[in-house]
Motif scaffolding. Structure first.
Motif, PDB file in Angstrom:
ATOM      1  N   SER A   1      23.015  12.405 -58.647  1.00 22.42           N
ATOM      2  CA  SER A   1      24.109  13.355 -58.481  1.00 22.42           C
ATOM      3  C   SER A   1      25.112  12.753 -57.522  1.00 22.42           C
ATOM      4  O   SER A   1      24.780  11.865 -56.714  1.00 22.42           O
ATOM      5  CB  SER A   1      23.605  14.692 -57.932  1.00 22.42           C
ATOM      6  OG  SER A   1      23.120  14.542 -56.610  1.00 22.42           O
TER       7      SER A   1
ATOM      8  N   ARG B   1      22.983  18.149 -55.786  1.00 21.53           N
ATOM      9  CA  ARG B   1      21.526  17.953 -55.887  1.00 21.53           C
ATOM     10  C   ARG B   1      20.902  19.093 -56.679  1.00 21.53           C
ATOM     11  O   ARG B   1      19.986  18.887 -57.466  1.00 21.53           O
ATOM     12  CB  ARG B   1      20.909  17.871 -54.494  1.00 21.53           C
ATOM     13  CG  ARG B   1      21.216  16.571 -53.735  1.00 21.53           C
ATOM     14  CD  ARG B   1      20.422  16.515 -52.438  1.00 21.53           C
ATOM     15  NE  ARG B   1      20.542  15.217 -51.781  1.00 21.53           N
ATOM     16  CZ  ARG B   1      21.470  14.930 -50.885  1.00 21.53           C
ATOM     17  NH1 ARG B   1      22.363  15.854 -50.538  1.00 21.53           N
ATOM     18  NH2 ARG B   1      21.508  13.731 -50.323  1.00 21.53           N
ATOM     19  N   GLU B   2      21.380  20.298 -56.429  1.00 18.76           N
ATOM     20  CA  GLU B   2      20.925  21.470 -57.173  1.00 18.76           C
ATOM     21  C   GLU B   2      22.144  22.146 -57.775  1.00 18.76           C
ATOM     22  O   GLU B   2      23.211  22.157 -57.167  1.00 18.76           O
ATOM     23  CB  GLU B   2      20.173  22.435 -56.258  1.00 18.76           C
ATOM     24  CG  GLU B   2      18.903  21.839 -55.656  1.00 18.76           C
ATOM     25  CD  GLU B   2      18.174  22.821 -54.770  1.00 18.76           C
ATOM     26  OE1 GLU B   2      18.619  23.988 -54.693  1.00 18.76           O
ATOM     27  OE2 GLU B   2      17.160  22.425 -54.159  1.00 18.76           O
TER      28      GLU B   2
ATOM     29  N   GLU C   1      17.380  15.533 -58.493  1.00 20.71           N
ATOM     30  CA  GLU C   1      18.548  15.677 -57.625  1.00 20.71           C
ATOM     31  C   GLU C   1      19.103  14.349 -57.135  1.00 20.71           C
ATOM     32  O   GLU C   1      20.255  14.268 -56.714  1.00 20.71           O
ATOM     33  CB  GLU C   1      18.176  16.542 -56.420  1.00 20.71           C
ATOM     34  CG  GLU C   1      17.118  15.953 -55.516  1.00 20.71           C
ATOM     35  CD  GLU C   1      16.760  16.866 -54.361  1.00 20.71           C
ATOM     36  OE1 GLU C   1      16.396  16.340 -53.306  1.00 20.71           O
ATOM     37  OE2 GLU C   1      16.872  18.095 -54.512  1.00 20.71           O
ATOM     38  N   ALA C   2      18.307  13.273 -57.208  1.00 13.93           N
ATOM     39  CA  ALA C   2      18.784  11.982 -56.712  1.00 13.93           C
ATOM     40  C   ALA C   2      19.930  11.435 -57.538  1.00 13.93           C
ATOM     41  O   ALA C   2      20.749  10.642 -57.044  1.00 13.93           O
ATOM     42  CB  ALA C   2      17.642  10.966 -56.689  1.00 13.93           C
TER      43      ALA C   2
ATOM     44  N   ALA D   1      24.076  13.363 -53.829  1.00 13.33           N
ATOM     45  CA  ALA D   1      23.005  12.511 -53.327  1.00 13.33           C
ATOM     46  C   ALA D   1      23.450  11.066 -53.145  1.00 13.33           C
ATOM     47  O   ALA D   1      22.989  10.373 -52.227  1.00 13.33           O
ATOM     48  CB  ALA D   1      21.808  12.578 -54.274  1.00 13.33           C
TER      49      ALA D   1
END
Length: 526
Positions: free
Chosen positions: A419, A398-399, A416-417, A422
């Motif tokens: 990835s 996400r990060e 981040e969604a 996620a």
């Protein structure tokens, strides 16, 4: 009925692919997150394209590496992948690697030969084949051969093509752009620009050397090659594009290469990059290579998904296999895909519409052939030209954390969604939709290895086709539109005991002779 025959890839993948017939009670849909395939599950036959620089970084320098590919083999296994295609891993002065300076080496930014051997060993343990990008139409301008060729007395001078006394400096190359490039008082030929001088395949020493290169990597354990710019070995000038004599010379060279490769590994996978607008342009390359990337189909799949209509797709599929049959009695496999490192990503071409993206994927992964997925496609990554923006870091977390590559900043900032982290445990994610479709190919032999026969539906939004192998026959139907569709096939189309085998949405139903498909859904009937 169209004939579809498998081009033998690898013995161990064949062994994995010979699973028993699928249970008639099997029904899965997109809200069920598929479990990772069992070690003994049949292979899906799906391949995955990786740009190593953008994939996964294990030494903290921000650049993806071969150890990073090894580290993520279990992710690929959980996705159901049967093979990977590595974009160029040889030494090169460019970020992309398509101008090679040493055909026998590993790009030091990516690791060592030992790292590559470890990757091969670990991939094979998981039943994953490894194919390399073979870029032998041209070298780098910095390759020792070309540097030596500056001297007309050096034997390497004749490894390249030089202009005569009065060259047409406005002459265009077949891929586009000027073909002659200045060096001192003369000019050399380069289809893809001055930094990539073309090799002269009329020189037997060049052909012998490139055979040697292929045999070298096969001896290391590589399972095959993606052949870059396969039609441009002799197809140089725009003025001679589609010249039958040029095609004949290309085919002769690839036949020589194929036969030499077969002495090391007769089951090596070869797939040619043959840029074409019609199946007839692809067909001649099937005999020497066994497979080519299906560019016309890739384009039409996206057009059909975006328009939500079958359009020309059914006719193109029929024409494709007719053209392939016309190539002669040779085994072949259609290498299908939606996009690659040279083309805008599918999600961008579909303007970020995830539903249409899913339909493009559903068509790709239920049609004949060896489908290729471009890394990040399964997450819904976006990317528009220029080329660097099509090859951005794979989104793992996400990060950004340890392992994320930093070779360039994102041009799309999807958040981040989009990835693996996620999407991994979200049953409704794009990632799990791809997993479901790939698992369908693994579970249903007819989807993986069967031939193709189109089925008319009378509805421009419904695409239907039969897939049949030696033991199983299934009907695939896609509703490409955003509206629920009901189809009542004519009598005799479906067997009396037909039932739903697989479906992408839970409310797909077959009641009597009436098939109900909600918006953007797919079903496999048997």
């Amino acid at each position: 009925m169209s004939r579809y025959r498998l081009f033998t890839p690898l013995a161990f993948l064949f062994a994995m692919a010979c699973g028993s017939a699928v249970s008639t009670t099997l029904v899965t849909h997109a809200t069920d997150a598929p479990a990772a395939p069992a070690a003994t599950a049949p292979a899906s036959g799906v391949y995955y394209e990786i740009f190593v620089r953008a994939w996964y970084d294990t030494n903290g320098d921000g650049i993806g590496d071969l150890n990073g590919v090894t580290a993520k083999l279990d992710y690929l296994k959980s996705l159901g992948i049967s093979g990977i295609w590595l974009m160029p891993i040889n030494p090169s002065p460019s970020y992309h690697g398509y101008d090679i300076t040493d055909y026998y080496g590993i790009n030091p930014q990516y690791g060592s030969m030992q790292d590559f051997q470890h990757l091969l060993d670990e991939a094979h343990k998981r039943g994953i084949a490894v194919t390399m990008d073979m870029v032998i139409n041209h070298t780098s301008q910095q390759h020792p051969w070309f540097l030596a060729a500056h001297d007309p007395a050096d034997p390497h001078h004749d490894w390249f093509t030089w202009a005569g006394a009065h060259p047409d400096l406005n002459a265009q190359s077949a891929p586009g752009g000027r073909i002659w490039h200045k060096l001192g008082d003369t000019y050399y030929l380069g289809d893809f620009g001055g930094g990539m001088p073309d090799l002269n395949y009329d020189n037997p020493a060049v052909r012998a050397e490139m055979v040697k290169v292929g045999q070298f990597w096969l001896a290391k354990g590589v399972d095959g090659f993606r052949l870059d710019a396969a039609k441009h070995i002799y197809d140089d000038f725009k003025s001679r594009e589609h010249d039958p004599d040029i095609v004949t010379k290309n085919v002769a060279w690839w036949t020589e290469f194929h036969d030499a490769i077969a002495t090391v590994n007769p089951r090596a996978t070869l797939v040619g990059e043959v840029m074409a607008k019609s199946p007839d342009e692809l067909a001649p390359y099937l005999k020497p290579l066994g497979s080519v990337f299906d560019f016309p189909l890739a384009e039409q799949l996206i057009v059909s998904a975006k328009s939500e209509r079958v359009g020309k797709l059914d006719k193109l599929l029929e024409d494709t296999y007719a053209a392939y049959r016309g190539a002669g009695d040779v085994p072949y496999i259609d290498s299908t895909f939606l996009s690659n490192h040279d083309q805008e990503r599918v999600m961008s071409r579909l303007d970020g519409d995830g539903q249409r993206m899913r339909m493009a994927a559903a068509m790709l992964l239920t049609l004949p052939g060896r489908p290729y997925i471009y890394y990040g496609e399964e997450l819904g990554m976006e990317g528009r030209k220029p080329d660097e923006n099509l090859r951005e870091p794979m989104r793992w977390q996400r990060e950004a954390e340890v392992g994320e590559t930093r070779w360039k900043p994102s041009s799309v900032n999807q958040g981040e969604a989009v990835s693996v982290q996620a999407e991994q445990d979200d049953p409704a994610s794009m990632l799990n939709f791809y997993r479901m479709l790939i698992s369908w190919r693994s579970q249903v032999g007819a989807l993986r290895d069967g031939d193709l026969r189109m089925q008319a539906t009378g509805n421009s939004h419904l695409l239907a086709y039969w897939r049949q192998d030696g033991s199983q026959r299934v009907l695939v139907v896609h509703n490409l539109s955003g509206q629920t569709a009901t189809w009542k096939p004519a009598s005799q189309v479906l067997p009396k005991d037909a039932s739903v085998l697989l479906k992408s949405k839970s409310d797909v139903s077959l009641t009597g002779d009436s098939l109900k498909l909600p918006a953007y859904s797919s079903v496999v009937l048997h």
